[in-house]
Design an enzyme around this catalytic site. Structure first.
Site, PDB file in Angstrom:
ATOM      1  CB  CYS A 118     -11.337   1.958  82.281  1.00 44.58           C
ATOM      2  SG  CYS A 118      -9.965   2.981  82.881  1.00 44.58           S
ATOM      3  CG  HIS A 168      -8.005  -0.743  80.101  1.00 45.55           C
ATOM      4  ND1 HIS A 168      -8.881   0.079  79.421  1.00 45.55           N
ATOM      5  CD2 HIS A 168      -7.354   0.051  80.979  1.00 45.55           C
ATOM      6  CE1 HIS A 168      -8.758   1.309  79.855  1.00 45.55           C
ATOM      7  NE2 HIS A 168      -7.834   1.329  80.807  1.00 45.55           N
ATOM      8  CD  GLU A 185      -9.925  -2.207  76.683  1.00 49.52           C
ATOM      9  OE1 GLU A 185      -9.518  -1.059  76.938  1.00 49.52           O
ATOM     10  OE2 GLU A 185     -10.611  -2.873  77.479  1.00 49.52           O
TER      11      GLU A 185
END
Length: 210
Positions: A79, A183, A185
């Site tokens: 990001c 992202h 995650e």
């Protein structure tokens, strides 16, 4: 060990949590020694380009990042961490980036995409084979961003994503440096597999130049 650089910016905890879920040894650190001892480095982040880059410089991380990248250590920007890899950003004209991947960061235009920021799930289309994204082309990842990277050399664009009428580089790579706008995650099994693949590259030493 994977070192995640702590430079006083948002979204670090969720990245740490993802690696721990994968049972991968990870440390969130501000210590140069940890970064130098690590097998791979992650630069995540949510926030403004100027603040992020200024924090890296103020805390002395810029030099150690350059040294470790020059030594060939696998490095992954996520990001904001991806955007900081480039030379500059329209978000902060007076703040130079790391310059690890030549190019600039530009803002979406509403007439091209409609709503800003680009938020939610979108498809990532791989343009060439890469071990970090093995088997993941065409998968959906979670995005939250108003700016996107525009590398000078198209050969550094590893994957693209379409938002409205704009197709942008969602993944970049130059040698041992990867960057991803979305992202992993926050991208469920697909994102976790991406992080797992990066670690496999780190520990296998299969870090062939792009």
């Amino acid at each position: 060990m994977i070192a995640i650089i702590d430079y006083d910016i948002g979204n670090l905890g969720s990245v740490v949590k993802a690696f721990k879920y994968l049972d991968i040894e990870v440390v969130l650190t501000r210590e140069f020694d940890d970064i130098k001892k690590a097998d791979g480095i992650i630069l995540p982040g949510v926030g403004a380009f100027g603040e992020g880059m200024n924090n890296l410089r103020k805390m002395g991380f810029e030099e150690v990042i350059r040294e470790e990248v020059a030594a060939g250590k696998p490095f992954f920007g996520i990001c904001l961490g991806m955007q900081l890899l480039l030379d500059k950003s329209a978000e902060a004209d007076d703040v130079p980036g790391l310059g690890l991947i030549p190019g600039e960061v530009v803002k979406f235009k509403k007439q091209h995409v409609g709503k800003i920021p680009h938020m939610g799930w979108n498809q990532v289309e791989l343009l060439k084979d890469d071990p970090v994204f093995n088997g993941l082309s065409g998968k959906n990842y979670y995005f939250v961003h108003s700016y996107y990277v525009a590398p000078e050399n198209k050969n550094y664009v590893l994957a693209k994503t379409k938002y409205g009428q704009r197709e942008f580089a969602s993944v970049v790579r130059k040698d041992n440096v990867w960057g991803m706008q979305c992202h992993p995650e926050k991208s469920s099994k697909t994102g976790l597999q991406t992080l797992r693949n990066f670690c496999e590259v780190v520990y296998s030493g299969s870090n062939s130049s792009n």
